[in-house]
Write a protein that holds these residues in place. Structure first.
Motif, PDB file in Angstrom:
ATOM      1  N   HIS A 126      88.761  55.906 -18.994  1.00 43.37           N
ATOM      2  CA  HIS A 126      90.066  55.418 -18.553  1.00 43.37           C
ATOM      3  C   HIS A 126      90.515  54.312 -19.495  1.00 43.37           C
ATOM      4  CE1 HIS A 126      93.262  54.353 -15.790  1.00 43.37           C
ATOM      5  NE2 HIS A 126      92.877  53.103 -15.859  1.00 43.37           N
ATOM      6  N   THR A 127      91.243  54.703 -20.528  1.00 50.67           N
ATOM      7  CA  THR A 127      91.661  53.709 -21.506  1.00 50.67           C
ATOM      8  C   THR A 127      92.766  54.283 -22.392  1.00 50.67           C
ATOM      9  OG1 THR A 127      90.878  52.309 -23.319  1.00 50.67           O
ATOM     10  CG2 THR A 127      89.846  54.434 -23.104  1.00 50.67           C
ATOM     11  N   ASN A 128      93.415  53.416 -23.101  1.00 55.16           N
ATOM     12  CA  ASN A 128      94.413  53.838 -24.076  1.00 55.16           C
ATOM     13  C   ASN A 128      93.813  53.973 -25.467  1.00 55.16           C
ATOM     14  OD1 ASN A 128      96.317  53.897 -22.054  1.00 55.16           O
ATOM     15  ND2 ASN A 128      96.988  51.806 -22.419  1.00 55.16           N
ATOM     16  N   THR A 129      92.520  53.750 -25.582  1.00 55.81           N
ATOM     17  CA  THR A 129      91.779  53.908 -26.826  1.00 55.81           C
ATOM     18  C   THR A 129      90.954  55.184 -26.739  1.00 55.81           C
ATOM     19  OG1 THR A 129      91.602  51.511 -27.005  1.00 55.81           O
ATOM     20  CG2 THR A 129      90.105  52.806 -28.361  1.00 55.81           C
ATOM     21  N   ALA A 130      90.885  55.932 -27.800  1.00 59.20           N
ATOM     22  CA  ALA A 130      90.133  57.188 -27.794  1.00 59.20           C
ATOM     23  C   ALA A 130      88.664  56.946 -27.450  1.00 59.20           C
ATOM     24  CB  ALA A 130      90.239  57.869 -29.148  1.00 59.20           C
ATOM     25  N   GLN A 131      88.112  57.785 -26.584  1.00 57.66           N
ATOM     26  CA  GLN A 131      86.711  57.720 -26.174  1.00 57.66           C
ATOM     27  C   GLN A 131      86.099  59.105 -26.330  1.00 57.66           C
ATOM     28  OE1 GLN A 131      85.209  54.874 -25.098  1.00 57.66           O
ATOM     29  NE2 GLN A 131      87.114  53.726 -25.225  1.00 57.66           N
ATOM     30  N   SER A 132      84.790  59.150 -26.438  1.00 57.75           N
ATOM     31  CA  SER A 132      84.086  60.429 -26.494  1.00 57.75           C
ATOM     32  C   SER A 132      82.755  60.270 -25.793  1.00 57.75           C
ATOM     33  CB  SER A 132      83.872  60.857 -27.948  1.00 57.75           C
ATOM     34  OG  SER A 132      83.229  62.107 -27.969  1.00 57.75           O
ATOM     35  N   TYR A 133      82.258  61.316 -25.172  1.00 59.06           N
ATOM     36  CA  TYR A 133      80.977  61.219 -24.472  1.00 59.06           C
ATOM     37  C   TYR A 133      80.324  62.586 -24.408  1.00 59.06           C
ATOM     38  CZ  TYR A 133      77.654  58.776 -21.578  1.00 59.06           C
ATOM     39  OH  TYR A 133      76.522  58.174 -21.121  1.00 59.06           O
ATOM     40  N   THR A 134      79.023  62.637 -24.650  1.00 56.79           N
ATOM     41  CA  THR A 134      78.247  63.855 -24.490  1.00 56.79           C
ATOM     42  C   THR A 134      77.045  63.519 -23.624  1.00 56.79           C
ATOM     43  OG1 THR A 134      78.901  64.691 -26.648  1.00 56.79           O
ATOM     44  CG2 THR A 134      76.921  65.638 -25.686  1.00 56.79           C
ATOM     45  N   LEU A 135      76.747  64.338 -22.638  1.00 56.49           N
ATOM     46  CA  LEU A 135      75.608  64.103 -21.757  1.00 56.49           C
ATOM     47  C   LEU A 135      74.886  65.415 -21.523  1.00 56.49           C
ATOM     48  CD1 LEU A 135      74.008  62.352 -19.641  1.00 56.49           C
ATOM     49  CD2 LEU A 135      75.701  63.145 -17.976  1.00 56.49           C
ATOM     50  N   SER A 136      73.569  65.405 -21.688  1.00 56.57           N
ATOM     51  CA  SER A 136      72.720  66.524 -21.296  1.00 56.57           C
ATOM     52  C   SER A 136      71.718  65.980 -20.289  1.00 56.57           C
ATOM     53  CB  SER A 136      71.985  67.118 -22.501  1.00 56.57           C
ATOM     54  OG  SER A 136      72.899  67.736 -23.368  1.00 56.57           O
ATOM     55  N   GLN A 137      71.900  66.300 -19.028  1.00 59.97           N
ATOM     56  CA  GLN A 137      71.078  65.777 -17.939  1.00 59.97           C
ATOM     57  C   GLN A 137      70.154  66.867 -17.421  1.00 59.97           C
ATOM     58  OE1 GLN A 137      70.126  63.195 -16.578  1.00 59.97           O
ATOM     59  NE2 GLN A 137      69.822  63.429 -14.407  1.00 59.97           N
ATOM     60  N   ASN A 138      68.858  66.583 -17.405  1.00 58.98           N
ATOM     61  CA  ASN A 138      67.851  67.490 -16.869  1.00 58.98           C
ATOM     62  C   ASN A 138      67.126  66.744 -15.755  1.00 58.98           C
ATOM     63  OD1 ASN A 138      65.739  69.189 -16.309  1.00 58.98           O
ATOM     64  ND2 ASN A 138      65.072  69.425 -18.417  1.00 58.98           N
ATOM     65  N   CYS A 139      67.584  66.891 -14.515  1.00 53.39           N
ATOM     66  CA  CYS A 139      67.037  66.127 -13.389  1.00 53.39           C
ATOM     67  C   CYS A 139      65.758  66.769 -12.873  1.00 53.39           C
ATOM     68  CB  CYS A 139      68.071  66.019 -12.272  1.00 53.39           C
ATOM     69  SG  CYS A 139      67.477  65.048 -10.872  1.00 53.39           S
ATOM     70  N   GLN A 140      64.684  66.015 -12.956  1.00 51.39           N
ATOM     71  CA  GLN A 140      63.387  66.452 -12.443  1.00 51.39           C
ATOM     72  C   GLN A 140      62.887  65.524 -11.328  1.00 51.39           C
ATOM     73  OE1 GLN A 140      62.024  69.328 -13.289  1.00 51.39           O
ATOM     74  NE2 GLN A 140      63.665  69.713 -14.757  1.00 51.39           N
ATOM     75  N   THR A 141      63.749  64.655 -10.829  1.00 55.43           N
ATOM     76  CA  THR A 141      63.387  63.685  -9.805  1.00 55.43           C
ATOM     77  C   THR A 141      63.586  64.282  -8.417  1.00 55.43           C
ATOM     78  OG1 THR A 141      64.061  61.880 -11.250  1.00 55.43           O
ATOM     79  CG2 THR A 141      63.876  61.379  -8.906  1.00 55.43           C
ATOM     80  N   SER A 142      62.528  64.329  -7.632  1.00 56.55           N
ATOM     81  CA  SER A 142      62.618  64.834  -6.269  1.00 56.55           C
ATOM     82  C   SER A 142      63.664  64.017  -5.508  1.00 56.55           C
ATOM     83  CB  SER A 142      61.259  64.699  -5.582  1.00 56.55           C
ATOM     84  OG  SER A 142      61.356  65.128  -4.243  1.00 56.55           O
ATOM     85  N   GLY A 143      64.572  64.670  -4.843  1.00 52.23           N
ATOM     86  CA  GLY A 143      65.653  63.983  -4.158  1.00 52.23           C
ATOM     87  C   GLY A 143      66.904  63.860  -5.005  1.00 52.23           C
ATOM     88  N   GLY A 144      66.830  64.217  -6.279  1.00 55.68           N
ATOM     89  CA  GLY A 144      68.004  64.234  -7.137  1.00 55.68           C
ATOM     90  C   GLY A 144      68.168  62.991  -7.976  1.00 55.68           C
ATOM     91  N   CYS A 145      69.175  63.028  -8.838  1.00 57.81           N
ATOM     92  CA  CYS A 145      69.472  61.950  -9.776  1.00 57.81           C
ATOM     93  C   CYS A 145      70.910  61.469  -9.559  1.00 57.81           C
ATOM     94  CB  CYS A 145      69.320  62.441 -11.219  1.00 57.81           C
ATOM     95  SG  CYS A 145      67.654  63.044 -11.614  1.00 57.81           S
ATOM     96  N   THR A 146      71.163  60.247  -9.994  1.00 62.65           N
ATOM     97  CA  THR A 146      72.511  59.679  -9.905  1.00 62.65           C
ATOM     98  C   THR A 146      72.867  59.049 -11.247  1.00 62.65           C
ATOM     99  OG1 THR A 146      72.250  59.189  -7.554  1.00 62.65           O
ATOM    100  CG2 THR A 146      73.990  58.002  -8.729  1.00 62.65           C
ATOM    101  N   ILE A 147      74.055  59.386 -11.756  1.00 64.84           N
ATOM    102  CA  ILE A 147      74.534  58.818 -13.017  1.00 64.84           C
ATOM    103  C   ILE A 147      75.983  58.378 -12.814  1.00 64.84           C
ATOM    104  CG2 ILE A 147      75.078  59.246 -15.434  1.00 64.84           C
ATOM    105  CD1 ILE A 147      72.959  61.408 -15.459  1.00 64.84           C
ATOM    106  N   SER A 148      76.278  57.160 -13.254  1.00 71.23           N
ATOM    107  CA  SER A 148      77.645  56.651 -13.225  1.00 71.23           C
ATOM    108  C   SER A 148      77.991  56.174 -14.626  1.00 71.23           C
ATOM    109  CB  SER A 148      77.763  55.511 -12.226  1.00 71.23           C
ATOM    110  OG  SER A 148      79.092  55.051 -12.178  1.00 71.23           O
ATOM    111  N   ILE A 149      79.060  56.727 -15.192  1.00 72.33           N
ATOM    112  CA  ILE A 149      79.495  56.395 -16.542  1.00 72.33           C
ATOM    113  C   ILE A 149      80.945  55.961 -16.487  1.00 72.33           C
ATOM    114  CG2 ILE A 149      79.878  57.284 -18.870  1.00 72.33           C
ATOM    115  CD1 ILE A 149      77.788  59.532 -17.996  1.00 72.33           C
ATOM    116  N   THR A 150      81.241  54.802 -17.047  1.00 74.38           N
ATOM    117  CA  THR A 150      82.620  54.331 -17.116  1.00 74.38           C
ATOM    118  C   THR A 150      82.872  53.792 -18.512  1.00 74.38           C
ATOM    119  OG1 THR A 150      82.624  53.731 -14.779  1.00 74.38           O
ATOM    120  CG2 THR A 150      84.347  52.777 -16.157  1.00 74.38           C
ATOM    121  N   GLN A 151      83.893  54.307 -19.167  1.00 77.60           N
ATOM    122  CA  GLN A 151      84.340  53.777 -20.458  1.00 77.60           C
ATOM    123  C   GLN A 151      85.790  53.367 -20.289  1.00 77.60           C
ATOM    124  OE1 GLN A 151      82.128  55.247 -24.113  1.00 77.60           O
ATOM    125  NE2 GLN A 151      82.951  57.131 -23.271  1.00 77.60           N
ATOM    126  N   GLN A 152      86.044  52.072 -20.504  1.00 83.69           N
ATOM    127  CA  GLN A 152      87.408  51.568 -20.329  1.00 83.69           C
ATOM    128  C   GLN A 152      87.842  50.824 -21.551  1.00 83.69           C
ATOM    129  OE1 GLN A 152      88.504  49.792 -16.637  1.00 83.69           O
ATOM    130  NE2 GLN A 152      86.902  50.854 -15.550  1.00 83.69           N
TER     131      GLN A 152
END
Length: 152
Positions: A126-152
């Motif tokens: 969420h910004t007026n400046t160009a942003q880029s992001y790549t994510l490869s998530q392989n969740c092996q945690t019992s009960g699941g994983c949580t990820i929060s990413i914010t680029q402003q």
């Protein structure tokens, strides 16, 4: 190929949440929206919006969401001026994804979710400046994983 899937998609309209049924029309929309959704699993939900090119010079927004697992929920918004592009591939079950790409900056994202367990992902560029992001998530945690990413 699956059953009991739910798909809502709007281009040139706005919704605020995955349960919002009050689609508001954007009177100045001029985007070159594109979307590709390919769901193979069952009980998946994909809800998305691409809207607004108020400057009249937008040829942006793409989405491309592929969901091959079961019981996944994806809600997203791409809005404002300039290209946004968002690609998501889910190759497992029980993921919950919320994403927003906003602002006048050109953004790109390429996110892949895999693993034995699902991931709760909250992704914002969420910004007026160009942003880029790549994510490869392989969740092996019992009960699941949580990820929060914010680029402003």
């Amino acid at each position: 190929y699956g059953t009991d899937n739910k798909m809502w998609w709007a281009q040139g309209y706005e919704i605020d949440s995955r349960t919002d049924t009050n689609w508001a029309k954007d009177g100045s929309d001029g985007g070159d929206h594109k979307v590709t959704v390919d769901i193979h699993g069952s009980r998946n939900e994909v809800i998305g919006v691409q809207r607004n090119c108020s400057a009249g010079q937008c040829d942006g927004h793409t989405a491309q969401i592929y969901v091959y697992g079961d019981d996944n929920s994806v809600f997203g918004r791409q809005k404002a001026d300039a290209s946004k592009t968002f690609v998501l591939l889910i190759q497992n079950d029980d993921n919950t994804v919320d994403y927003l790409q906003d602002g006048t900056g050109e953004h790109v994202a390429n996110i892949t979710l895999t693993g034995a367990y699902g991931t709760d992902l909250d992704f914002v560029q969420h910004t007026n400046t160009a942003q880029s992001y790549t994510l490869s998530q392989n969740c092996q945690t019992s009960g699941g994983c949580t990820i929060s990413i914010t680029q402003q």
